[in-house]
Design an enzyme around this catalytic site. Structure first.
Site, PDB file in Angstrom:
ATOM      1  CB  THR A  51      -0.126   2.965  10.009  1.00 49.22           C
ATOM      2  OG1 THR A  51      -1.192   3.475  10.819  1.00 49.22           O
ATOM      3  CG2 THR A  51      -0.578   1.677   9.355  1.00 49.22           C
ATOM      4  CB  ALA A  71      -6.856   2.247  10.365  1.00 49.08           C
ATOM      5  CB  CYS A 121       1.470   8.799   8.683  1.00 50.25           C
ATOM      6  SG  CYS A 121       0.148   7.581   8.685  1.00 50.25           S
ATOM      7  NE  ARG A 154      -0.263   0.499   4.968  1.00 49.97           N
ATOM      8  CZ  ARG A 154       0.621   1.387   5.380  1.00 49.97           C
ATOM      9  NH1 ARG A 154       0.915   2.439   4.621  1.00 49.97           N
ATOM     10  NH2 ARG A 154       1.254   1.244   6.532  1.00 49.97           N
ATOM     11  N   GLY A 155       0.267   2.361  -0.328  1.00 49.37           N
ATOM     12  CA  GLY A 155       0.965   3.624  -0.224  1.00 49.37           C
ATOM     13  C   GLY A 155       1.080   4.045   1.234  1.00 49.37           C
ATOM     14  N   GLY A 208      -7.174   0.272   2.695  1.00 49.37           N
ATOM     15  CA  GLY A 208      -8.303   1.154   2.988  1.00 49.37           C
ATOM     16  C   GLY A 208      -8.049   2.098   4.141  1.00 49.37           C
TER      17      GLY A 208
END
Length: 219
Positions: A87, A168, A184, A82-83, A166
C-alpha cells in the site's frame, strides 16, 4: 470509600487517548511508537490510543505482499508485520493507527477487522460518500458508474491481544503515487479520494468525523 463494583466497572472500560500529529511522521518513528505503546497496553501500564497522522510518501509491504506488485520503488519501501499486501502512504492521506486491548473488549480478530471497516464506512457517510465492502477484497470501495475505486485501506497486527497498525483514508493524496504499486494486489480496479470525488474537506474536519464514528463503533 469507592465501592468494589465501581472499581470493577472502571477496569472493564479501557481508557482511550487520542493523539493527532499535523506534521509528517517518518514511518520508522511511527512503528517504534506503536510497538512500544502496544507492549505497554498489554502490560497494563498505558491507556489505549488512536493516533491520527500523515506520512511522507512511502510504500509499505504487509506479510502477504508479492514483490511483483512493486512496479516502481520511487519512494522508500518498508516491510511491515501487518497483514495485507503493498500500500501507499503519503501527504493528504489520514492514517489512523489503533492500539486497543481486545482482551478487555472483544477477543475476536474478524469482528475487529469488520469494526475497522465499519469505522471507515461511517466516517465516509458523514461526507455523503457510500463506502462499501467487497467480498475477497480488503479495504473500502466506492461505486463510480461501471467502475469501482478504493478509497480506504486497512491492515492490522495483533500481539498479546493488543492491536496496532490500522486504517488509511484517502482525503487528498497525489493519486499518481499509487501507480508505483499494485495496491493490495488488486489490478483491475483503481483508487480514489474525497478530493477526487469532488468533496473538499480539511484534515481537521476528517479528524472530527473519524473521532465521532469511532465512538459509535468502538464506544
Amino acid at each position: 470509600m469507592v465501592s468494589e463494583s465501581l472499581i470493577l466497572d472502571a477496569r472493564l472500560k479501557p481508557r482511550l487517548e487520542w493523539k493527532v500529529t499535523d506534521s509528517l511522521v517518518p514511518y520508522p518513528e511511527a512503528l517504534a511508537h506503536m510497538e512500544a505503546r502496544a507492549d505497554a497496553i498489554a502490560a497494563g501500564t498505558a491507556n489505549e490510543e488512536v493516533w491520527l497522522l500523515e506520512h511522507p510518501p512511502i510504500y509499505t509491504a504487509g506479510t502477504s505482499a508479492d514483490d511483483a506488485d512493486l512496479i516502481d520503488a520511487r519512494f522508500p519501501v518498508y516491510r511491515t508485520g501487518r497483514g495485507g499486501q503493498f500500500t501507499y502512504h503519503g501527504p493528504g492521506q489520514r492514517i489512523g493507527y489503533v492500539m486497543l486491548n481486545l482482551k478487555d473488549r472483544n477477543p475476536d480478530v474478524r469482528a475487529y477487522v469488520r469494526d475497522l471497516e465499519q469505522w471507515l464506512i461511517e466516517t465516509l457517510a458523514l461526507f455523503n460518500v457510500k463506502g462499501e465492502r467487497r467480498e475477497g477484497r480488503v479495504g473500502i470501495w466506492v461505486q463510480r458508474g461501471a467502475r469501482e475505486d478504493k478509497i480506504a485501506a486497512l491492515g492490522v497486527r495483533i500481539r498479546h491481544w493488543v492491536t496496532f497498525h490500522g486504517v488509511a483514508l484517502n482525503v487528498e493524496p497525489d493519486l499518481t503515487h499509487f501507480t508505483g504499486i499494485v495496491p493490495c494486489g488488486v489490478r483491475e480496479h483503481g483508487v480514489t479520494s474525497l478530493a477526487d470525488l469532488g468533496i473538499a474537506v480539511s484534515m481537521a474536519e476528517v479528524d472530527i468525523a473519524m473521532k465521532q464514528s469511532f465512538g459509535k463503533i468502538f464506544g
